[in-house]
Design an enzyme around this catalytic site. Structure first.
Site, PDB file in Angstrom:
ATOM      1  N   ASP A  94       0.794  -1.226   0.000  1.00  0.00           N
ATOM      2  CA  ASP A  94       0.000   0.000   0.000  1.00  0.00           C
ATOM      3  C   ASP A  94       0.828   1.278   0.000  1.00  0.00           C
ATOM      4  O   ASP A  94       0.326   2.344   0.330  1.00  0.00           O
ATOM      5  CB  ASP A  94      -0.935   0.005   1.217  1.00  0.00           C
ATOM      6  N   GLU A  95       2.097   1.202  -0.386  1.00  0.00           N
ATOM      7  CA  GLU A  95       2.942   2.400  -0.311  1.00  0.00           C
ATOM      8  C   GLU A  95       4.018   2.360  -1.384  1.00  0.00           C
ATOM      9  O   GLU A  95       4.532   1.297  -1.736  1.00  0.00           O
ATOM     10  CB  GLU A  95       3.588   2.500   1.072  1.00  0.00           C
TER      11      GLU A  95
END
Length: 344
Positions: A94-95
């Site tokens: 998610d990053e």
């Protein structure tokens, strides 16, 4: 990404929007993977024990994690980023960091990326822009959800001067507690403390490093290819296990899962290790390095079992893990200087 796992689940169950939603396993020792922002108001965050989360918010909706789906959705997000920006460093499901160096209108480029992620995946993200990875990372977290913030290093120092040192990635809870004992409770105070003093307290490496973090100094470069240094598998037991007869079959199963992944990815490592966490939460690790890199179940399993038998745990065990490290150490590539970083 904003509460990524929860956001993915809400796309499948839109009727839960606006409700406290928690992604967590159902075992007695499960911990929260992600909580919606509504659930966070009750004090529920990642790594909160699931049982505590249920007490904090009895009305929360608990959903078991579906990592296969999360990985698939993550690939969709990262594909969007790579279509808009040439240099992308993925640092998790998610990053990611994006290199905006050389763009005349980097804010507009970042806006386009943010809008494209929402349009193509239906998921929202928060963007932080800065002269280095640390500033970009902290900026991306500052105005979640759906945030957009650009900061200079000086701007970050001013904005977060009164924040606790734990705001900065790399300053953990134990270090924060020790800093508080020494009368340093804010990033501003930490950044202003002379390196000589911090060296006396924390040693010649960690001391100055803490001050540099507090001043939002970061020399790390964006790596468009991130090669994991190790791969591991571990499990937390629903009830503590005792003795080698109970532990060895678990270690063999974990080793099989680990080696299956390594073989599929054609990756090998020279260092084999185990991790054992006891009922009192104390943790020990043991490792052995081989002359050549391996990924076969027989070799890894033999070494791991020898390490476990030599340790011969006498206390009840709550967690057991196996790891192969030193993976593909020659696969790194050099990166250029003077990058403008964006953390998504």
């Amino acid at each position: 990404m904003d509460a990524f796992y929860v956001s993915v689940e809400l796309q499948r169950r839109p009727e839960l929007a606006g409700m406290p939603v928690v992604v967590a396993g159902s075992s007695p020792r499960a911990v929260v993977t992600t909580a919606s922002y509504e659930a966070r108001r009750y004090g529920i965050f990642s790594a909160t024990p699931a049982e505590r989360a249920r007490r904090l918010c009895p009305d929360a909706v608990f959903i078991p994690p579906d990592f296969e789906n999360y990985r698939a959705r993550s690939k969709e997000v990262m594909a969007v980023l790579k279509r808009h920006v040439e240099r992308v460093e993925v640092v998790g499901l998610d990053e990611a960091y994006l290199d905006l160096t050389g763009l005349d209108r980097h804010r507009s480029a970042a806006r386009r990326v943010k809008e494209a992620v929402k349009a193509e995946t239906g998921l929202t993200c928060s963007v932080g822009i800065g002269p280095n990875k640390l500033v970009a990372k902290v900026a991306s977290d500052a105005e979640k959800p759906d945030g957009f913030l650009e900061l200079t290093a000086e701007g970050a120092r001013i904005r977060f001067a009164e924040a606790a040192p734990g705001l900065v990635p790399g300053i953990g809870p134990k270090t924060v507690a020790r800093l508080e004992q020494l009368g340093i409770a804010t990033l501003g105070r930490l950044g202003a403390t002379p390196d000589e003093q911090l060296t006396q307290w924390f040693g010649p490496r960690l001391g100055p490093h803490l001050a540099a973090l507090a001043r939002f100094e970061d020399a790390r470069m964006i790596e468009t290819i991130r090669v994991a240094k190790s791969e591991s598998r571990e499990t937390t037991f629903d009830r503590d296990l005792r003795g080698l007869p109970q532990l060895e079959p678990v270690l063999e199963r974990l080793t099989g899962e680990l080696c299956e992944t390594l073989a599929r990815e054609e990756r090998r490592g020279r260092t084999i290790g185990i991790k054992v966490r006891f009922d009192d939460f104390s943790t020990v690790t043991r490792a052995r390095s081989l002359d050549s890199a391996v990924n076969d179940r027989r070799t890894v399993g033999t070494v791991a079992l020898e390490l476990l038998r030599r340790l011969d745990p006498r206390r009840p065990v709550r967690l057991l893990g196996v790891r192969v490290a030193g993976l593909d150490e020659d696969a790194r590539i050099g990166m250029s200087d003077d990058q403008l970083s964006l953390s998504l």
